[in-house]
Write a protein that holds these residues in place. Structure first.
Motif, PDB file in Angstrom:
ATOM      1  N   LYS A  89      -5.779  -3.855   0.484  1.00 27.80           N
ATOM      2  CA  LYS A  89      -6.059  -2.720  -0.388  1.00 27.80           C
ATOM      3  C   LYS A  89      -7.236  -3.034  -1.300  1.00 27.80           C
ATOM      4  CE  LYS A  89      -4.567  -1.514  -4.519  1.00 27.80           C
ATOM      5  NZ  LYS A  89      -5.722  -0.811  -5.123  1.00 27.80           N
ATOM      6  N   PRO A  90      -8.262  -2.180  -1.296  1.00 28.02           N
ATOM      7  CA  PRO A  90      -9.389  -2.418  -2.204  1.00 28.02           C
ATOM      8  C   PRO A  90      -9.057  -1.975  -3.629  1.00 28.02           C
ATOM      9  CG  PRO A  90      -9.966  -0.957  -0.335  1.00 28.02           C
ATOM     10  CD  PRO A  90      -8.495  -1.047  -0.410  1.00 28.02           C
ATOM     11  N   VAL A  91      -9.807  -2.462  -4.588  1.00 30.52           N
ATOM     12  CA  VAL A  91      -9.745  -1.931  -5.944  1.00 30.52           C
ATOM     13  C   VAL A  91     -10.193  -0.467  -5.897  1.00 30.52           C
ATOM     14  CG1 VAL A  91     -10.813  -2.061  -8.241  1.00 30.52           C
ATOM     15  CG2 VAL A  91     -10.139  -4.158  -7.047  1.00 30.52           C
ATOM     16  N   GLY A  92      -9.561   0.369  -6.704  1.00 31.69           N
ATOM     17  CA  GLY A  92      -9.990   1.762  -6.794  1.00 31.69           C
ATOM     18  C   GLY A  92      -9.130   2.748  -6.038  1.00 31.69           C
ATOM     19  N   LEU A  93      -8.156   2.263  -5.263  1.00 34.20           N
ATOM     20  CA  LEU A  93      -7.211   3.135  -4.583  1.00 34.20           C
ATOM     21  C   LEU A  93      -5.836   2.966  -5.209  1.00 34.20           C
ATOM     22  CD1 LEU A  93      -8.057   2.644  -0.785  1.00 34.20           C
ATOM     23  CD2 LEU A  93      -8.915   4.402  -2.346  1.00 34.20           C
ATOM     24  N   PRO A 119      -8.406   8.780  -5.580  1.00 32.01           N
ATOM     25  CA  PRO A 119      -8.287   8.397  -4.165  1.00 32.01           C
ATOM     26  C   PRO A 119      -7.075   7.506  -3.925  1.00 32.01           C
ATOM     27  CG  PRO A 119     -10.134   7.252  -5.208  1.00 32.01           C
ATOM     28  CD  PRO A 119      -9.645   8.268  -6.197  1.00 32.01           C
ATOM     29  N   THR A 120      -6.369   7.752  -2.830  1.00 32.41           N
ATOM     30  CA  THR A 120      -5.147   7.007  -2.530  1.00 32.41           C
ATOM     31  C   THR A 120      -5.290   6.175  -1.257  1.00 32.41           C
ATOM     32  OG1 THR A 120      -4.058   8.635  -1.104  1.00 32.41           O
ATOM     33  CG2 THR A 120      -3.862   8.973  -3.491  1.00 32.41           C
ATOM     34  N   VAL A 121      -4.431   5.189  -1.145  1.00 42.33           N
ATOM     35  CA  VAL A 121      -4.359   4.357   0.060  1.00 42.33           C
ATOM     36  C   VAL A 121      -4.109   5.219   1.288  1.00 42.33           C
ATOM     37  CG1 VAL A 121      -2.862   2.694   1.247  1.00 42.33           C
ATOM     38  CG2 VAL A 121      -3.628   2.233  -1.099  1.00 42.33           C
TER      39      VAL A 121
END
Length: 234
Positions: A73-77, A88-90
């Protein structure tokens, strides 16, 4: 094929990969579930694959095979299906590539690393259950002086911490490297309380500026890069 033979309605919904049993029970109490055309208001009902189960008017089916993915999982989701703030979601990011999936636990907006995703609510509940005591391993970069945290690690590492009336019991905290104003730590948890690592570090006057989960139980991040995923055997 699905191993579900008969069981409570919440177990059926979890086996269909819709959500966890706890969330399914809430759906029942909200009047969103129908069995064979009848709306139910209690989760104490047993069903079999022969029953027709609907959620919000849509018939659901059991999944054919339990599947599991590792995702960086990136930062920001954020880890939610619906965000009132429209962040923004995963699940939006992965929708073009994966079937409907459930996350095992969460990582907050500013955290990154290993997130387990499955099409089975039953498996998700098993992996999240406190009784299974799965270790979650994190690499943590923090800004500030480490002396007070090091003192706690050396002298009180087995003592729970109570912060704002919430008790935290990290399994271990270890200094990996210290350089300049930022230091790296390894933190191992066996429970997933909200923002636990950040709150512990803030308690010792350290600000977490990077938090990466690298392992969850027997599953590890390996060589995955931010935004990548791979399917693994359950």
């Amino acid at each position: 094929m699905s191993k579900f033979i008969s069981g409570r309605i919440a177990k059926f919904i979890a086996a269909a990969g819709i959500c966890s049993r706890r969330q399914a029970e809430k759906m029942v109490l909200q009047g969103r579930i129908r069995i064979d055309g009848q709306t139910i208001n209690t989760p104490v009902i047993t069903v079999t694959p022969e029953n027709v189960v609907e959620i919000d008017g849509k018939i659901i089916s059991l999944i054919e095979q339990t599947r599991l993915w590792l995702y960086y999982k990136p930062v920001g989701l954020i880890t939610t299906h619906h965000d009132p703030q429209n962040r923004p979601t995963v699940f939006e990011a992965l929708k073009p590539y994966l079937p409907r999936v459930i996350s095992v636990g969460r990582l907050d907006l500013n955290s990154e690393g290993l997130l387990l995703l499955t099409n089975s609510g039953t498996l998700a509940q098993e992996l999240e259950s406190p009784k299974n005591n799965f270790a979650r391993v994190y690499k943590v970069r923090a800004h500030g002086k480490v002396s007070s945290l090091i003192t706690y690690i050396i002298h009180n590492k087995s003592r729970p911490l109570t912060i704002d009336n919430i008790t935290y019991t990290p399994k271990s905290i270890r200094l990996i490297s210290e350089g300049g104003t930022n230091s790296w730590f390894e933190v191992i948890l066996t429970e997933g309380k909200n923002r636990e690592i950040r709150k512990i570090f803030e308690y010792f006057s350290l600000k977490v500026n990077r938090l990466i989960r690298v392992k969850y139980g027997k599953y590890d991040l390996g060589n995955l890069k931010s935004g990548e995923f791979k399917e693994v055997r359950v």
